[in-house]
Design an enzyme around this catalytic site. Structure first.
Site, PDB file in Angstrom:
ATOM      1  N   ARG A   1     183.862  -6.305  -6.068  1.00 46.06           N
ATOM      2  CA  ARG A   1     182.546  -6.109  -5.425  1.00 46.06           C
ATOM      3  C   ARG A   1     181.451  -6.103  -6.480  1.00 46.06           C
ATOM      4  O   ARG A   1     180.420  -6.757  -6.341  1.00 46.06           O
ATOM      5  CB  ARG A   1     182.532  -4.824  -4.617  1.00 46.06           C
ATOM      6  CG  ARG A   1     182.976  -4.994  -3.182  1.00 46.06           C
ATOM      7  CD  ARG A   1     184.292  -5.733  -2.999  1.00 46.06           C
ATOM      8  NE  ARG A   1     184.707  -5.780  -1.620  1.00 46.06           N
ATOM      9  CZ  ARG A   1     185.403  -4.815  -1.008  1.00 46.06           C
ATOM     10  NH1 ARG A   1     185.806  -3.752  -1.682  1.00 46.06           N
ATOM     11  NH2 ARG A   1     185.710  -4.926   0.260  1.00 46.06           N
TER      12      ARG A   1
ATOM     13  N   ASP B   1     188.257 -10.400  -3.755  1.00 44.16           N
ATOM     14  CA  ASP B   1     187.744  -9.958  -2.457  1.00 44.16           C
ATOM     15  C   ASP B   1     186.749 -11.005  -1.952  1.00 44.16           C
ATOM     16  O   ASP B   1     186.564 -12.050  -2.591  1.00 44.16           O
ATOM     17  CB  ASP B   1     187.109  -8.560  -2.554  1.00 44.16           C
ATOM     18  CG  ASP B   1     187.335  -7.766  -1.270  1.00 44.16           C
ATOM     19  OD1 ASP B   1     186.900  -8.251  -0.204  1.00 44.16           O
ATOM     20  OD2 ASP B   1     187.939  -6.688  -1.330  1.00 44.16           O
TER      21      ASP B   1
ATOM     22  N   HIS C   1     189.898 -10.384   3.286  1.00 38.45           N
ATOM     23  CA  HIS C   1     189.173 -10.150   2.036  1.00 38.45           C
ATOM     24  C   HIS C   1     189.302 -11.336   1.077  1.00 38.45           C
ATOM     25  O   HIS C   1     189.500 -11.152  -0.127  1.00 38.45           O
ATOM     26  CB  HIS C   1     189.667  -8.859   1.368  1.00 38.45           C
ATOM     27  CG  HIS C   1     189.231  -7.612   2.083  1.00 38.45           C
ATOM     28  ND1 HIS C   1     187.941  -7.137   2.033  1.00 38.45           N
ATOM     29  CD2 HIS C   1     189.917  -6.754   2.875  1.00 38.45           C
ATOM     30  CE1 HIS C   1     187.850  -6.027   2.763  1.00 38.45           C
ATOM     31  NE2 HIS C   1     189.030  -5.782   3.286  1.00 38.45           N
TER      32      HIS C   1
ATOM     33  N   GLU D   1     192.676  -4.797   6.450  1.00 43.23           N
ATOM     34  CA  GLU D   1     191.465  -5.229   7.141  1.00 43.23           C
ATOM     35  C   GLU D   1     191.391  -6.753   7.320  1.00 43.23           C
ATOM     36  O   GLU D   1     190.441  -7.392   6.875  1.00 43.23           O
ATOM     37  CB  GLU D   1     190.234  -4.731   6.368  1.00 43.23           C
ATOM     38  CG  GLU D   1     190.185  -3.213   6.291  1.00 43.23           C
ATOM     39  CD  GLU D   1     189.016  -2.674   5.494  1.00 43.23           C
ATOM     40  OE1 GLU D   1     188.480  -1.631   5.890  1.00 43.23           O
ATOM     41  OE2 GLU D   1     188.644  -3.282   4.451  1.00 43.23           O
TER      42      GLU D   1
HETATM   43  C1  ACM Z   1     190.832  -0.308   1.905  1.00 43.19           C
HETATM   44  O1  ACM Z   1     190.138   0.686   1.648  1.00 43.19           O
HETATM   45  N1  ACM Z   1     190.374  -1.275   2.679  1.00 43.19           N
HETATM   46  C2  ACM Z   1     192.175  -0.437   1.375  1.00 43.19           C
END
Ligand code: ACM
Length: 540
Positions: A141, A170, A241, A311
């Site tokens: 990030r 990511d 991600h 996610e």
């Molecule tokens: C996470 O915090 N998405 C692993």
């Protein structure tokens, strides 16, 4: 002596029996302790301007096979300091304690106030509670230059932590050079700008942001860590991600659902629908990535490779003819099972190469791959389920040890995120939940240890990283190393008193921790919107 993390057993001797470290002090390094000798000469040599020349007496380092792995005994007397470790790592952890005994000046790089240190006479017996004492740094990030990573390895070592989990990829950036896919870093390692703050924030910084580690940088990081008995666990996050990779190689995305050639490296935050296509060519691509990753992170350093798995929204797979055909062809029930198949592929692939897969607890959904270990982040539940199913677990519940979460409920916390998690809250974190402990040693042993995780959406500099990480990482270190009682019985007042001395060590190291009374004016970010979770965190 204010040692952090607290050793198991400390016996002090009468006053006047101190050991004096000075230019005349020699260093006698037995077989297997050469790395610690190098480290001591660097650290104490710099701080006190001493050579620690080879010679009998003085500081003695040796491996004692009668002690457990990572355990050590440290004896300080007027003539001699002896560190005996169960293995090379134990000797190294003993040397970290020795440095704390030498006072805060031992944490500077050059002499301040003389070339001598007095070490109090003491006998210490010590050993860690867990074998996995980790910290995760999100360098995707916001990129953290190599020097920041090396500095954090030193900080982990100073707290007897032994795993650095590097979140390398990511949506917002790809941070590791992969020779066969140069666009991953040519395109994927930078973005045109960055959303400043989270959720409702309307601020945007149109300054390009980026950076990546060359393969030699990675080799240096891994070797620097190994010299400090720290394992580096690389994370290549799939199948969610992954937008930075798709920006670089649009064929990796769901091309029958959206025009992936228009996807940039993401400049905003949140869970993102643009995920990898579950195709053979995507699998082959990531096998190619992982072949280079395995070469850079040798098995003796860490058998574990983290493949994310968190996610991953399934909308595009639901809309994709290709993904649906795959579900049918494989006889799967739904998109969750398709993700499970995707992760299972890499579980087999890594196992065939003598490695172990670890992933976020979503990898439980749709069935856990046979050899996989789980990072339990959404709470304890994933870790409990995984342990019951015979899998190893690293506990890192966001309710307790997500260090990006705010440290105080007041208005001055910079870009406040998540629940309030104070130093005391972290000190009362328990890696083995009661449900598992009650089921006996067989399940308890499945908890390899714990990890504090730091996500960097709101942390754009090492100064901001320091602020979020410390002092709480010191509390976390004591949780995973020391033999603490149950959370409610832990002496946080005593820990807080020792932290006064420890903050002086952090000051000497140049760590910009959060002061106990709240941020310095320059540590605030007035007006930048975060993302709060209210009330006490639910324990799940
Ligand atoms: C996470 O915090 N998405 C692993």
């Amino acid at each position: 002596m204010d040692l952090i993390p607290a050793p198991r057993l400390v016996r002090t001797a009468p006053r006047g029996e101190d050991f004096v470290l000075n230019a005349g002090t020699s260093l006698d390094a037995g077989p297997g302790t050469e790395g610690t000798a190098r480290w001591l000469r660097g650290a104490l040599g710099g701080a006190f301007g001493v050579d620690l020349a080879p010679g009998a007496g003085g500081i003695v380092l040796r491996v004692d096979g009668g002690l457990d792995a990572e355990a050590y005994r440290l004896d300080v007397g007027p003539e001699r300091v002896e560190i005996a470790g169960g293995d090379a790592a134990g000797v190294f952890w003993g040397a970290q304690t020795l440095r704390q005994l030498a006072g805060e000046r031992a944490f500077r790089r050059a002499p301040v106030g003389g070339r001598e240190a007095r070490l109090p006479a003491v006998a210490i017996e010590d050993a860690p509670r867990f074998g996995w004492r980790g910290f995760m740094l999100d360098v995707a990030r916001h990129f953290m230059p190599k020097d920041v990573v090396l500095r954090y390895l030193d900080l982990l070592a100073a707290h007897k932590l032994n795993v650095l989990h590097l979140h390398l990829t990511d949506d917002q950036g790809w941070r590791i050079e992969i020779k066969r896919y140069p666009r991953l870093t040519e395109v994927g390692a930078w973005r045109t700008g960055t959303k400043v703050g989270l959720r409702e924030s309307t601020r945007f910084d149109d300054r390009p942001h980026g950076g990546y580690y060359t393969q030699d940088d990675i080799r240096e990081i891994v070797a620097y860590a190994a010299e400090r008995h720290i394992r580096v666990v690389p994370e290549i996050d799939v199948p969610g991600h992954s937008q930075a990779a798709i920006a670089a190689y649009p064929e990796l995305g769901n091309t029958d659902v959206i025009d992936t050639t228009t996807l940039p490296v993401l400049t905003t935050w949140g869970v993102n629908p643009n995920v990898l296509a579950p195709t053979d060519s995507t699998l082959r691509f990531y096998e190619g990535v992982l072949e280079e990753v395995l070469d850079l992170f040798p098995a003796d350093v860490s058998p574990f490779v983290h493949i994310g798995g968190d996610e991953c929204p399934k909308e595009q797979w639901r809309d994709s003819k290709t993904a649906q055909a795959r579900i049918e062809e494989l006889g799967l029930r739904d998109e969750d099972e398709l993700q499970s198949w995707f992760i299972g592929h890499f579980d087999r692939w890594l196992t065939e190469r003598g490695r172990r897969l670890i992933g976020w607890d979503e990898i439980l959904e749709g069935g856990l791959a046979p050899g996989a270990a789980v990072s339990s982040w959404r709470g304890y539940a994933g870790g409990i389920a995984a342990a019951r199913a015979g899998h190893d677990v690293v506990m890192c519940p966001e309710q307790h040890v997500y260090l990006d979460h705010r440290q105080d409920g007041g208005p001055d916390e910079p870009i406040p995120i998540g629940w309030v998690r104070s130093q005391e809250d972290v000190y009362r974190f328990e890696p083995v939940p009661a449900q598992l402990a009650e089921e006996g040693a067989r399940l308890t042993r499945r908890v390899l240890g714990a990890q504090a995780n730091l996500w960097t959406e709101a942390l754009d500099t090492v100064r901001a990283v320091d602020y979020q990480t410390f002092p709480r990482l010191a509390a976390f270190a004591e949780v995973v190393w020391s033999d603490l009682p149950a959370p409610a019985l832990r002496d946080h007042d005593g820990f807080a008193a020792r932290m006064t001395a420890h903050r002086a060590r952090l000051d000497a190291l140049g760590v910009e921790y959060r002061p106990p009374g709240g941020p310095h004016p320059w540590q605030r970010r007035p007006g930048v919107v975060g993302r709060l979770k209210e009330g006490p965190p639910p324990i799940v």
